[in-house]
Design a protein around this motif. Structure first.
Motif, PDB file in Angstrom:
ATOM      1  N   ASP A  10       7.756  20.228-118.402  1.00 23.22           N
ATOM      2  CA  ASP A  10       7.574  21.381-119.290  1.00 23.22           C
ATOM      3  C   ASP A  10       7.411  22.710-118.555  1.00 23.22           C
ATOM      4  N   PHE A  12       9.522  25.259-117.214  1.00 25.28           N
ATOM      5  CA  PHE A  12      10.886  25.752-117.074  1.00 25.28           C
ATOM      6  C   PHE A  12      11.000  26.829-116.008  1.00 25.28           C
ATOM      7  N   SER A  13       9.896  27.505-115.671  1.00 22.60           N
ATOM      8  CA  SER A  13       9.965  28.542-114.646  1.00 22.60           C
ATOM      9  C   SER A  13      10.253  27.944-113.262  1.00 22.60           C
ATOM     10  N   GLU A  96      13.187  23.759-130.404  1.00 21.22           N
ATOM     11  CA  GLU A  96      12.592  24.746-129.500  1.00 21.22           C
ATOM     12  C   GLU A  96      13.330  24.780-128.159  1.00 21.22           C
ATOM     13  N   ILE A  97      13.636  23.614-127.616  1.00 21.16           N
ATOM     14  CA  ILE A  97      14.365  23.524-126.341  1.00 21.16           C
ATOM     15  C   ILE A  97      15.763  24.109-126.500  1.00 21.16           C
ATOM     16  N   GLU A  99      16.728  26.373-128.617  1.00 23.48           N
ATOM     17  CA  GLU A  99      16.620  27.827-128.765  1.00 23.48           C
ATOM     18  C   GLU A  99      16.432  28.518-127.417  1.00 23.48           C
ATOM     19  N   MET A 100      15.934  27.779-126.438  1.00 24.00           N
ATOM     20  CA  MET A 100      15.775  28.320-125.079  1.00 24.00           C
ATOM     21  C   MET A 100      17.094  28.261-124.297  1.00 24.00           C
TER      22      MET A 100
END
Length: 163
Positions: A10, A12-13, A96-97, A99-100
């Motif tokens: 989780d 993503f950065s 949500e994923i 949409e990213m």
């Protein structure tokens, strides 16, 4: 040469850091740029899947004059139907994923496309291990290494020591 990377689920950065680090190492070893590109693409896809679906895990990279083998192990729920998961466009990513900008269902198909060998072992409720190998050719010339492997450090690297 052995490299190890922990992949935080989780986060993503940090997703893509392992593939970027390996890309730099391979360039320093004078690996053929076409091989570097294939490794980077396959690793990035696996790394993103480890973050999205696998609740984190790790990547172990073995670089030798004969081949590059990357093993991703995750802490996820496992893949119930690997054949279905291999179909382009199939995804279990959340809204949500998506949409990213992730979760298009191309991760596993791209890993297969850019590697010589793809092996997926998964147990529902226990996690998944994905092994990618490339190139499977058995010579330094085919791998594009110009002798740098023999000069590489013999001790394994751990995260933070190789950048």
């Amino acid at each position: 040469m052995t490299l190890h990377y922990d992949i935080n689920g989780d986060d993503f950065s940090a997703a893509g850091e392992a593939s970027s680090a390996v890309k730099k190492v391979l360039a320093q070893l004078s690996v053929n740029p076409a091989v570097i590109r294939r490794v980077a693409i396959a690793m990035y896809e696996a790394e993103i899947n480890t973050v999205i679906h696998g609740n984190g895990g790790c990547a172990d990279v073995e670089i030798s004059p004969k081949q590059i083998v990357v093993v991703f192990k995750d802490n996820g729920p496992g893949i119930p139907d690997i054949d279905l998961a291999m179909k382009e466009g199939y995804s279990t990513a959340t809204t949500e994923i998506r949409e990213m900008g992730f979760g298009a269902g191309m991760g596993l198909p791209n890993m297969k496309k850019y590697t010589d060998e793809l092996n997926i072992q998964s147990t529902v409720g226990k996690g998944t291990t994905v092994t990618v190998t490339l190139p499977s050719a058995k010579s330094e010339e085919a791998l594009g290494i110009t002798g740098a492997i023999s000069k590489a450090p013999e001790t394994p690297f751990t995260e933070g020591e190789h950048s």
